[in-house]
Design an enzyme around this catalytic site. Structure first.
Site, PDB file in Angstrom:
ATOM      1  N   ASP A 182       0.861  -1.184   0.000  1.00  0.00           N
ATOM      2  CA  ASP A 182       0.000   0.000   0.000  1.00  0.00           C
ATOM      3  C   ASP A 182       0.889   1.223   0.000  1.00  0.00           C
ATOM      4  O   ASP A 182       2.111   1.116  -0.137  1.00  0.00           O
ATOM      5  CB  ASP A 182      -0.945  -0.015   1.211  1.00  0.00           C
ATOM      6  N   HIS A 228      -2.763   3.492  -4.646  1.00  0.00           N
ATOM      7  CA  HIS A 228      -2.185   3.023  -3.373  1.00  0.00           C
ATOM      8  C   HIS A 228      -0.766   2.505  -3.590  1.00  0.00           C
ATOM      9  O   HIS A 228      -0.375   1.488  -3.011  1.00  0.00           O
ATOM     10  CB  HIS A 228      -3.077   1.948  -2.751  1.00  0.00           C
ATOM     11  N   GLU A 284      -9.885   3.135  -5.186  1.00  0.00           N
ATOM     12  CA  GLU A 284      -9.552   4.515  -4.842  1.00  0.00           C
ATOM     13  C   GLU A 284      -8.467   5.123  -5.739  1.00  0.00           C
ATOM     14  O   GLU A 284      -7.580   5.839  -5.275  1.00  0.00           O
ATOM     15  CB  GLU A 284      -9.145   4.611  -3.367  1.00  0.00           C
TER      16      GLU A 284
END
Length: 556
Positions: A191, A285, A352
């Site tokens: 991440d 990410h 995202e």
């Protein structure tokens, strides 16, 4: 006299507790006769198993040794006349591949299972029939259990990017899942905040990407950062004040797993019939990756750093450029990952991804034009499809968060729906497998109570809401519902810095999760579940597991 009466009451209470049948998750069928003489496990008790049940018996053997200081003998040859035996028999004639039957009387305990996996599940049930206190003799009530799971996918996730947990605890975590008959461990390995898996071809991923300079203090945006504002516009992100500097604790944090350690954990999980699904995040990410290899970003000249703050990271440029160079890099990474993990699935994230950074990048726009892509959502779909094609060529299937639906779902992808159920419903209607993990119910990093005992994500996922969740959305018809593979709990570690906090947030919501994924829907009853939890808490005390004592008052 008062002391004598008190001792007698304690004895009777302990004896009653030992005889109660309090199993989580609730089996399909339980028949007990507490009036009949029980089975007694002591130093004279022995094991028998045919070859298939070795892992199941080994797990029980280790459990009895660790928590009761009992070591039993093994027999390789069956003998129906031998008493005081625990038998594990594989019978492939049972209809359900995960079905087992457990029968206990005063002479023997016999687990008959359709497979090695089912035998292991039978052992987990037997463990829950054991007393919750150490004793030279362990009383098992006369009981007959028939059982098998409702869903094929029963998963639990752990994020090791925000905070790193060592191999010893990862194995402990896997044992927690095994005890609850879970069969998938979703290991979130990369991440923005740290890259946790050794990739031999790209050593800077762990030399640089596995370490961050600090972490924010308290809830996002963190102490001292309250006045920093982010305005996310269609084509830009504005930060005020312009010279804002994020304040952190300044403590270097990091760590990673070597490939040898990964192999060790995979082997450990396999002996507990748990499949590990690794997650390698893309296309967003990716700040930890970009800190190591900035040339793969949309702004190669930028000074990328491993993220030190939490929250949605689209206010920073954390997306990969959809270039041939990036895809070759990812193919090399994924090859090493897929060679390590025998699971037929690999999770590639896909969530995202802010489209701003592709919109601002001239090269991204050229890539879109060259491939006939009209929107940045289509670019994301293009990215996922290219990765999927490569993964499929290696005989594996991708899993992605529900954002991979944007711009068109990749042909063979499995959708993990976290933003409510919409993504799972859409995937099922397109005849794709879906795993339900809606944030409001299944994120165990959220608070358990309105007023929490410690720092957690500022949302609520109460035990009763977890327990009452139904993984098959009401909007689906019977045919579409077949594509709901199962469900999963998630544990994101922004505010979880140590194993004790993991335990605190995991239990007893893991118990509730296991029951909604394993037990027949019609047997679920929260009041009865709370009653059975009383015994489970005593078992957790025996095992040294931390949980909130507020549950002991049933105020949850």
């Amino acid at each position: 006299m008062k002391k004598l009466v008190l001792l007698l009451l304690c004895f009777l209470t302990a004896n009653l507790t030992a005889q109660e049948i309090n199993i989580i998750p609730q089996p399909v069928s339980v028949k007990s006769n507490l009036k009949e003489a029980p089975f007694k496990i002591d130093i004279t008790t022995s094991f028998y198993t045919d070859f298939g049940g070795n892992s199941a018996i080994s797990f029980l053997d280790e459990y009895l040794s660790q928590y009761y200081n009992l070591k039993l003998k093994w027999f390789k040859n069956p003998d129906v006349k031998r008493k005081n035996m625990i038998n594990v028999i594989i019978d492939k004639g049972l209809k359900n591949i995960n079905q087992y039957q457990l029968k206990a009387d005063q002479n023997t305990i016999t687990i008959t299972a359709s497979s090695d996996t089912a035998a292991f599940y039978g052992i987990q049930t037997l463990i829950q029939l054991l007393p919750t206190a150490k004793s030279a003799q362990l009383i098992i009530p006369t009981v007959e259990v028939t059982d098998y799971p409702r869903f094929d996918y029963r998963g639990m996730h752990l994020d090791v990017s925000r905070h790193f947990f060592d191999v010893t605890f990862i194995k402990q975590y896997i044992d927690y899942l095994a005890l609850h008959k879970m069969n998938y461990f979703h290991w979130h390995l990369t991440d923005d905040h740290g890259w946790r898996i050794e990739i031999k071809k790209y050593p800077k991923l762990t030399e640089i990407g596995a370490w961050r300079k600090g972490s924010i203090v308290g809830l996002w945006p963190g102490k001292g950062n309250e006045n920093i504002k982010y305005q996310v516009l269609p084509n830009d992100v504005k930060i005020s004040p312009k010279d804002a500097v994020i304040k952190t604790d300044g403590i270097r944090h990091g760590g990673y797993y070597t490939q040898e350690q990964i192999k060790d954990v995979i082997d450990y999980a396999a002996k507990r019939y748990i499949t590990i699904i690794p997650e390698i995040e893309m296309p967003a990410h990716s700040m930890a990756l970009l800190a190591a290899y900035s040339e793969l970003g949309t702004e190669p000249a930028s000074k990328y750093e491993v993220a030190q703050t939490w929250g949605m990271m689209n206010k920073y440029n954390n997306v990969l450029q959809a270039s041939d160079t990036t895809f070759k890099f990812l193919e090399n990474v994924l090859t090493e990952v897929m060679d390590l993990f025998p699971a037929p699935y690999i999770h590639i994230g896909g969530d995202e991804a802010s489209k701003i950074w592709w919109r601002k990048s001239p090269l991204s726009q050229q890539i879109m034009k060259a491939n006939g892509l009209k929107t940045e959502s289509e670019l994301q779909s293009y990215f996922i499809r290219r990765v999927e094609k490569f993964v499929n060529s290696k005989g594996k299937t991708i899993i992605g968060w529900n954002e991979i639906l944007q711009g068109g779902l990749a042909p063979n992808a499995i959708v993990m729906s976290w933003q409510g159920e919409k993504g799972g419903i859409e995937a099922a209607r397109q005849q794709h497998k879906a795993i339900l993990t809606p944030e409001d119910k299944m994120y165990f990093n959220h608070a358990q109570f309105v007023k929490e005992d410690s720092l957690t994500a500022n949302k609520l996922s109460a035990l009763i809401d977890v327990y009452n969740y139904e993984p098959i959305p009401a909007e689906l018809n019977a045919e579409q519902a077949k594509y709901i593979w199962g469900g999963q709990g998630c544990l994101w570690s922004e505010y979880i810095t140590n194993p004790t906090k993991v335990q605190y947030l995991l239990f007893p919501r893991l118990d509730a999760l296991s029951e909604i994924l394993w037990s027949p829907k019609e047997k679920r009853n929260f009041t009865d579940f709370q009653k059975r939890l009383k015994t489970q808490f005593l078992r957790y005390d025996l095992m040294g597991i931390t949980y909130s004592k507020r549950y002991l008052n049933n105020n949850n």
